[in-house]
Enzyme design. Sequence first.
Site, short mmCIF file in Angstrom:
data_model
loop_
_atom_site.label_atom_id
_atom_site.label_comp_id
_atom_site.label_asym_id
_atom_site.label_seq_id
_atom_site.Cartn_x
_atom_site.Cartn_y
_atom_site.Cartn_z
CB SER A 349 -0.93 -0.04 0.86
OG SER A 349 -1.96 -0.76 0.71
CG ASP A 360 7.55 5.57 -11.94
OD1 ASP A 360 8.29 4.09 -12.30
OD2 ASP A 360 5.78 4.88 -11.78
CE LYS A 374 -4.95 -2.28 0.32
NZ LYS A 374 -5.53 -0.99 -0.24
#
Length: 532
Positions: A349, A360, A374
């Site tokens: 999460s 990224d 998740k």
Amino acid sequence: MQVLPLRCERRILHSSKIHNSAMPDASKSRERLIELSEGNEMMQWRQFGLTVLLIVVGSGLFVNSARAATEDEYYELMKVFVDTFEQIDRNYVTQVDKRELIEAAMRGMLLKLDPYSSYIDKQELRSFTEHVEQEFGGIGIQVTIDPRTRQLMVMTPLPGTPAYKAGVLAGDRILEIDDKLTADFQEGREMDSAISLMRGKPGASVKIKLQHEGSETPVTIEVTRDVIKTPTVLGDHYDAKGEWSFMLDEKEKIGYIRLTSFGRNSAEEIHDALTKLQKEGMRALVLDMRFNPGGLLTAATAIADFFISNGVIVSTKGRNTEEHFVEAKKAGTFSGFPMAVLVNRYSASAAEIVSACLQDYKRAIIVGERTWGKGSVQNVVELEGGQSALKLTTASYHRPSGKNIHRFPKATEKDEWGVMPDPGYEYKMTFDEMRDLDNSRREREVIRKDGTVPQSTFVDKQLNSALDGIKKQLAEGKPIVEQPVERAADPEKKGVEKKAAGIINPAKSPVPFVDAILEYWRVQSDRRVQFL
């Protein structure tokens, strides 16, 4: 609460609104259903059952769908429910508790959805609240169960708490709590019994009998409870002052922060740790989020924002809402140093939001194994005036690149989900290694008067891999600059207004749990260790 810099202004990520447009007139339906019952008590339980159903309906389970039921269809479905309830209550072979029936029905409905939507009853709600808010009434000790003797043992008192001031020491055995022998606690429920006795209203006292390690004579002390704030940010070890030391490598000036979950105060704790490390000349950082099950979305975005100066941190999309983009602000960014993030298969999460964001933008190397997977957001809706709650999945989230994080039921290892470690930094611990890591961590969580680093034979190969990567970057001397991320949808082109920077300590809402909350309940921490 301390006023923090510009970076600490609140970031608001709007929760999914509850739409009621397709919901039938509640009072009219209630009247029609009540006509079917006899007796005041049955009428009350029918009303309660209907209220529960209307709340669930109003929360968006059947709303704004192309197949939305008409008012008559709602009535017929609810009539079936109430008739079934009445038949069980009146005619089942033995008497059944009415609340248990209603709660079982609610849990049954939610089981048809996804693993992360659930009903939180009165008993569970207290623990849920304490976990998210990071505070409770207690004396400030971390305890565990000795597996050999089944005795309650103090791992360490928390610095500055009533227990710490009263002289409670690491290694103390708790023999009695308010004249109740801990040896008489039900086997397997020793921790639950200790929690119910030790925690309580701040200002009230609790009497405990302790046996210090190495002493044969028990001592009895009376400690006044206070508001205990449970930390989610830990360092490498406690120093001589009883404070966490976040500097892992003094020579190379490599910092180390372990983030155990994302609670109400987590972002503030991270900010304080980073500020302390900066003053100590930090040149690189390891962020350890292994076994971190998640927590508050607002905390996740605020923490990611510390390391990213601009761009999308995460996007969320709900059934009844437009896609929202949370963007980073340059003010207050901690930048210019190499970073490594440690994750494993139990990092979930909010931990995935932070690690995916840093990966990224190439702000950090990700070391370890594929994370839990998740990518859904839950809203917690109060029921019964805050006595119970409904945790309902209302949105999904995506990483800055737009890629999926959520592991769907039929997903395979070849599918796109979770956060993968960077090439060359894959490491999957065995269960024996995870057990040894846990034991090593517990040793480091004990306060020692001399502040020495506890010796351990355990070799953390995953951490060493991260250190090797960081030292290589330091040796190369190249500037650490986050890289732009390309995504399929540009938020500016979609007309999404850029949100204001968020405070690092997300404020409490007038209604508890209206913040978007990520899953931690199913992957919760080991209950063998608790704060009291």
